[in-house]
Design a protein around this motif. Sequence first.
Motif, PDB file in Angstrom:
ATOM      1  N   PRO A   9       0.824  -1.209   0.000  1.00 57.27           N
ATOM      2  CA  PRO A   9       0.000   0.000   0.000  1.00 57.27           C
ATOM      3  C   PRO A   9       0.857   1.258   0.000  1.00 57.27           C
ATOM      4  O   PRO A   9       1.674   1.471   0.896  1.00 57.27           O
ATOM      5  CB  PRO A   9      -0.805  -0.118   1.295  1.00 57.27           C
ATOM      6  CG  PRO A   9       0.020  -0.993   2.172  1.00 57.27           C
ATOM      7  CD  PRO A   9       0.772  -1.922   1.262  1.00 57.27           C
ATOM      8  N   ILE A  10       0.709   2.059  -1.035  1.00 61.72           N
ATOM      9  CA  ILE A  10       1.428   3.329  -1.133  1.00 61.72           C
ATOM     10  C   ILE A  10       0.473   4.381  -1.654  1.00 61.72           C
ATOM     11  O   ILE A  10      -0.585   4.077  -2.193  1.00 61.72           O
ATOM     12  CB  ILE A  10       2.672   3.220  -2.052  1.00 61.72           C
ATOM     13  CG1 ILE A  10       2.253   2.759  -3.442  1.00 61.72           C
ATOM     14  CG2 ILE A  10       3.731   2.321  -1.480  1.00 61.72           C
ATOM     15  CD1 ILE A  10       3.363   2.850  -4.457  1.00 61.72           C
ATOM     16  N   ASN A  11       0.855   5.627  -1.525  1.00 61.68           N
ATOM     17  CA  ASN A  11       0.067   6.746  -2.040  1.00 61.68           C
ATOM     18  C   ASN A  11       0.623   7.140  -3.399  1.00 61.68           C
ATOM     19  O   ASN A  11       1.668   7.777  -3.488  1.00 61.68           O
ATOM     20  CB  ASN A  11       0.126   7.945  -1.089  1.00 61.68           C
ATOM     21  CG  ASN A  11      -0.496   7.630   0.237  1.00 61.68           C
ATOM     22  OD1 ASN A  11      -1.492   6.927   0.292  1.00 61.68           O
ATOM     23  ND2 ASN A  11       0.093   8.125   1.306  1.00 61.68           N
ATOM     24  N   SER A  57      -1.388  11.487  -8.599  1.00 59.75           N
ATOM     25  CA  SER A  57      -2.519  11.524  -9.532  1.00 59.75           C
ATOM     26  C   SER A  57      -2.054  11.984 -10.904  1.00 59.75           C
ATOM     27  O   SER A  57      -1.112  12.759 -11.028  1.00 59.75           O
ATOM     28  CB  SER A  57      -3.588  12.492  -9.034  1.00 59.75           C
ATOM     29  OG  SER A  57      -4.067  12.082  -7.798  1.00 59.75           O
ATOM     30  N   SER A  68       8.681   2.396  -1.596  1.00 60.48           N
ATOM     31  CA  SER A  68       7.882   2.886  -0.467  1.00 60.48           C
ATOM     32  C   SER A  68       8.302   4.306  -0.099  1.00 60.48           C
ATOM     33  O   SER A  68       9.310   4.823  -0.588  1.00 60.48           O
ATOM     34  CB  SER A  68       8.048   1.956   0.735  1.00 60.48           C
ATOM     35  OG  SER A  68       9.358   2.047   1.241  1.00 60.48           O
ATOM     36  N   ALA A  69       7.534   4.920   0.769  1.00 66.93           N
ATOM     37  CA  ALA A  69       7.827   6.288   1.211  1.00 66.93           C
ATOM     38  C   ALA A  69       9.176   6.378   1.910  1.00 66.93           C
ATOM     39  O   ALA A  69       9.818   7.422   1.908  1.00 66.93           O
ATOM     40  CB  ALA A  69       6.721   6.788   2.135  1.00 66.93           C
ATOM     41  N   ARG A 126       5.835   1.680  -9.095  1.00 68.89           N
ATOM     42  CA  ARG A 126       4.817   2.238  -8.198  1.00 68.89           C
ATOM     43  C   ARG A 126       5.537   2.979  -7.077  1.00 68.89           C
ATOM     44  O   ARG A 126       5.834   2.409  -6.059  1.00 68.89           O
ATOM     45  CB  ARG A 126       3.941   1.125  -7.636  1.00 68.89           C
ATOM     46  CG  ARG A 126       3.242   0.309  -8.700  1.00 68.89           C
ATOM     47  CD  ARG A 126       2.412  -0.809  -8.107  1.00 68.89           C
ATOM     48  NE  ARG A 126       1.280  -0.242  -7.383  1.00 68.89           N
ATOM     49  CZ  ARG A 126       1.050  -0.412  -6.083  1.00 68.89           C
ATOM     50  NH1 ARG A 126       1.852  -1.156  -5.357  1.00 68.89           N
ATOM     51  NH2 ARG A 126       0.007   0.137  -5.518  1.00 68.89           N
ATOM     52  N   ASP A 155       5.805   5.857  -4.207  1.00 63.22           N
ATOM     53  CA  ASP A 155       4.995   6.683  -3.318  1.00 63.22           C
ATOM     54  C   ASP A 155       5.196   8.150  -3.694  1.00 63.22           C
ATOM     55  O   ASP A 155       6.251   8.548  -4.199  1.00 63.22           O
ATOM     56  CB  ASP A 155       5.423   6.444  -1.869  1.00 63.22           C
ATOM     57  CG  ASP A 155       4.439   7.026  -0.882  1.00 63.22           C
ATOM     58  OD1 ASP A 155       3.629   6.263  -0.360  1.00 63.22           O
ATOM     59  OD2 ASP A 155       4.490   8.255  -0.646  1.00 63.22           O
ATOM     60  N   ALA A 156       4.176   8.953  -3.461  1.00 64.02           N
ATOM     61  CA  ALA A 156       4.237  10.375  -3.803  1.00 64.02           C
ATOM     62  C   ALA A 156       5.329  11.102  -3.014  1.00 64.02           C
ATOM     63  O   ALA A 156       5.805  12.149  -3.447  1.00 64.02           O
ATOM     64  CB  ALA A 156       2.882  11.029  -3.565  1.00 64.02           C
ATOM     65  N   GLN A 157       5.750  10.550  -1.873  1.00 62.41           N
ATOM     66  CA  GLN A 157       6.757  11.191  -1.031  1.00 62.41           C
ATOM     67  C   GLN A 157       8.195  10.822  -1.411  1.00 62.41           C
ATOM     68  O   GLN A 157       9.136  11.368  -0.855  1.00 62.41           O
ATOM     69  CB  GLN A 157       6.520  10.818   0.437  1.00 62.41           C
ATOM     70  CG  GLN A 157       5.135  11.155   0.942  1.00 62.41           C
ATOM     71  CD  GLN A 157       4.828  12.638   0.818  1.00 62.41           C
ATOM     72  OE1 GLN A 157       5.659  13.485   1.103  1.00 62.41           O
ATOM     73  NE2 GLN A 157       3.626  12.937   0.359  1.00 62.41           N
ATOM     74  N   THR A 160       0.146   5.544 -11.639  1.00 62.91           N
ATOM     75  CA  THR A 160      -0.510   6.699 -11.022  1.00 62.91           C
ATOM     76  C   THR A 160      -1.930   6.296 -10.680  1.00 62.91           C
ATOM     77  O   THR A 160      -2.409   5.234 -11.100  1.00 62.91           O
ATOM     78  CB  THR A 160      -0.552   7.910 -11.976  1.00 62.91           C
ATOM     79  OG1 THR A 160      -1.259   7.537 -13.153  1.00 62.91           O
ATOM     80  CG2 THR A 160       0.839   8.394 -12.337  1.00 62.91           C
ATOM     81  N   GLN A 161      -2.601   7.123  -9.949  1.00 66.88           N
ATOM     82  CA  GLN A 161      -4.007   6.905  -9.691  1.00 66.88           C
ATOM     83  C   GLN A 161      -4.785   7.959 -10.462  1.00 66.88           C
ATOM     84  O   GLN A 161      -4.258   9.024 -10.752  1.00 66.88           O
ATOM     85  CB  GLN A 161      -4.316   6.951  -8.201  1.00 66.88           C
ATOM     86  CG  GLN A 161      -4.042   8.295  -7.549  1.00 66.88           C
ATOM     87  CD  GLN A 161      -4.306   8.226  -6.057  1.00 66.88           C
ATOM     88  OE1 GLN A 161      -4.756   7.222  -5.547  1.00 66.88           O
ATOM     89  NE2 GLN A 161      -4.017   9.291  -5.361  1.00 66.88           N
TER      90      GLN A 161
END
Length: 135
Positions: free
Chosen positions: A43-45, A48, A65-66, A101, A103-105, A130-131
Amino acid sequence: MRLPDEPESKPQVNIVPLVDVVFAVLAFFILSSLYFTQSEGLPINLPSAVTGEPQAARKVNLTISAEGEIFLGDQFVPSDQLLNAVQTLIPAGQTGLVVIRADAQVPHGQVVTVMDTLRRLRGVQLAIATQPAQP
């Protein structure tokens, strides 16, 4: 000769088979629902993007990952072993899509470093996950 009357036993409802059936049905629905969810890895953010497109090729999911850790699928891969790990998943002479994939960070420089490492492999195409953008 008269036999003594036996006391009639009261009828009983045995719910053990009912409980077994309910748990079997519950287990079926839980396991079948796991196949309906799309599992892309950790799970990552994701950031967009309005212009994102779904990819249908054979793909390998690479997650950053972040914290900057790199995972292939759900297995941690040190950055110095990333090239060999991806090479084992995509046989030589075949084309494979590696979906990054991140993370946004995650710093942009780390994503570029991973992409640069993967571009050394022949037949590897890169994509960034991306989402969908929220309206």
